[in-house]
Write a protein that holds these residues in place. Structure first.
Motif, PDB file in Angstrom:
ATOM      1  N   TYR A  14      37.615 -26.353  23.107  1.00 52.44           N
ATOM      2  CA  TYR A  14      36.374 -25.400  22.677  1.00 52.44           C
ATOM      3  C   TYR A  14      35.478 -26.221  21.623  1.00 52.44           C
ATOM      4  CZ  TYR A  14      33.126 -21.713  21.891  1.00 52.44           C
ATOM      5  OH  TYR A  14      32.754 -21.077  21.490  1.00 52.44           O
ATOM      6  N   TYR A  15      36.585 -26.305  20.936  1.00 50.25           N
ATOM      7  CA  TYR A  15      35.694 -27.130  19.885  1.00 50.25           C
ATOM      8  C   TYR A  15      35.002 -28.953  19.958  1.00 50.25           C
ATOM      9  CZ  TYR A  15      35.146 -29.150  14.616  1.00 50.25           C
ATOM     10  OH  TYR A  15      34.243 -29.148  13.821  1.00 50.25           O
ATOM     11  N   LYS A  16      35.749 -29.094  20.806  1.00 53.67           N
ATOM     12  CA  LYS A  16      34.784 -30.551  21.306  1.00 53.67           C
ATOM     13  C   LYS A  16      33.867 -30.524  22.166  1.00 53.67           C
ATOM     14  CE  LYS A  16      39.433 -33.040  21.485  1.00 53.67           C
ATOM     15  NZ  LYS A  16      40.185 -33.593  23.020  1.00 53.67           N
ATOM     16  N   GLU A  17      33.421 -29.192  23.058  1.00 54.05           N
ATOM     17  CA  GLU A  17      32.461 -28.914  23.188  1.00 54.05           C
ATOM     18  C   GLU A  17      31.077 -28.055  22.458  1.00 54.05           C
ATOM     19  OE1 GLU A  17      31.392 -26.109  27.678  1.00 54.05           O
ATOM     20  OE2 GLU A  17      33.785 -26.749  27.177  1.00 54.05           O
ATOM     21  N   TYR A  18      31.829 -27.453  21.799  1.00 52.23           N
ATOM     22  CA  TYR A  18      30.568 -26.613  20.370  1.00 52.23           C
ATOM     23  C   TYR A  18      30.419 -27.089  19.549  1.00 52.23           C
ATOM     24  CZ  TYR A  18      30.767 -24.183  24.955  1.00 52.23           C
ATOM     25  OH  TYR A  18      30.878 -23.114  26.350  1.00 52.23           O
ATOM     26  N   GLY A  19      30.813 -28.231  18.884  1.00 50.72           N
ATOM     27  CA  GLY A  19      31.351 -28.561  17.732  1.00 50.72           C
ATOM     28  C   GLY A  19      31.305 -26.934  16.849  1.00 50.72           C
ATOM     29  N   ASN A  20      32.207 -26.250  17.219  1.00 46.71           N
ATOM     30  CA  ASN A  20      32.485 -25.066  16.298  1.00 46.71           C
ATOM     31  C   ASN A  20      33.760 -24.483  16.776  1.00 46.71           C
ATOM     32  OD1 ASN A  20      31.146 -22.496  18.056  1.00 46.71           O
ATOM     33  ND2 ASN A  20      29.651 -23.833  17.754  1.00 46.71           N
ATOM     34  N   LEU A  21      34.438 -22.570  15.875  1.00 45.22           N
ATOM     35  CA  LEU A  21      35.236 -21.471  16.731  1.00 45.22           C
ATOM     36  C   LEU A  21      34.829 -20.758  16.616  1.00 45.22           C
ATOM     37  CD1 LEU A  21      38.966 -23.808  15.728  1.00 45.22           C
ATOM     38  CD2 LEU A  21      37.211 -23.623  17.942  1.00 45.22           C
ATOM     39  N   VAL A  25      35.884 -11.549  18.169  1.00 44.96           N
ATOM     40  CA  VAL A  25      36.488 -11.453  19.218  1.00 44.96           C
ATOM     41  C   VAL A  25      37.462 -10.886  20.680  1.00 44.96           C
ATOM     42  CG1 VAL A  25      36.616  -9.088  18.679  1.00 44.96           C
ATOM     43  CG2 VAL A  25      38.769 -10.462  18.314  1.00 44.96           C
ATOM     44  N   LYS A  26      35.925 -10.857  21.309  1.00 45.63           N
ATOM     45  CA  LYS A  26      36.047  -9.941  22.837  1.00 45.63           C
ATOM     46  C   LYS A  26      35.909 -11.578  23.616  1.00 45.63           C
ATOM     47  CE  LYS A  26      35.963  -5.485  22.415  1.00 45.63           C
ATOM     48  NZ  LYS A  26      35.199  -4.419  22.562  1.00 45.63           N
ATOM     49  N   GLU A  27      35.364 -13.533  22.582  1.00 35.80           N
ATOM     50  CA  GLU A  27      34.607 -14.153  23.923  1.00 35.80           C
ATOM     51  C   GLU A  27      35.826 -14.668  24.185  1.00 35.80           C
ATOM     52  OE1 GLU A  27      31.530 -16.324  22.130  1.00 35.80           O
ATOM     53  OE2 GLU A  27      31.559 -15.274  20.556  1.00 35.80           O
ATOM     54  N   THR A  28      34.908 -15.423  25.895  1.00 39.90           N
ATOM     55  CA  THR A  28      35.985 -15.599  26.519  1.00 39.90           C
ATOM     56  C   THR A  28      35.717 -17.678  26.366  1.00 39.90           C
ATOM     57  OG1 THR A  28      35.002 -15.248  28.908  1.00 39.90           O
ATOM     58  CG2 THR A  28      37.316 -14.115  27.917  1.00 39.90           C
ATOM     59  N   TYR A  29      36.692 -18.317  26.965  1.00 34.42           N
ATOM     60  CA  TYR A  29      36.703 -19.556  27.000  1.00 34.42           C
ATOM     61  C   TYR A  29      37.567 -20.408  28.310  1.00 34.42           C
ATOM     62  CZ  TYR A  29      36.350 -24.944  26.822  1.00 34.42           C
ATOM     63  OH  TYR A  29      35.932 -25.691  26.080  1.00 34.42           O
TER      64      TYR A  29
END
Length: 72
Positions: A14-21, A25-29
């Protein structure tokens, strides 16, 4: 229950794709509730290093887990 390393890899992807974390709390990936896992790791980090283990229900991170998360 999935292993910690599985969730860490998902967070790393996720970090590699979006650059953040910065997940809610309810978000999915990738159809996984990564936001909840990230939230729980933050609580564990605080319990380990800030609150000095006062919240026994949250648990603690190992030194290796802390290093891996800080490296993302």
């Amino acid at each position: 229950m999935k292993e910690w390393e599985y969730w860490y890899k998902l967070a790393e992807d996720y970090y590699k794709e979006y650059g953040n974390l910065d997940l809610g709390v309810k978000e999915t990936y990738k159809d996984e509730n990564l936001g909840q896992w990230i939230s729980y790791q933050r609580k564990k980090y605080k319990n380990t290093y800030i609150r000095h283990g006062k919240n026994k229900n949250t648990g603690k991170l190992t030194d290796n887990q802390t290093k891996l998360l800080e490296d993302i």
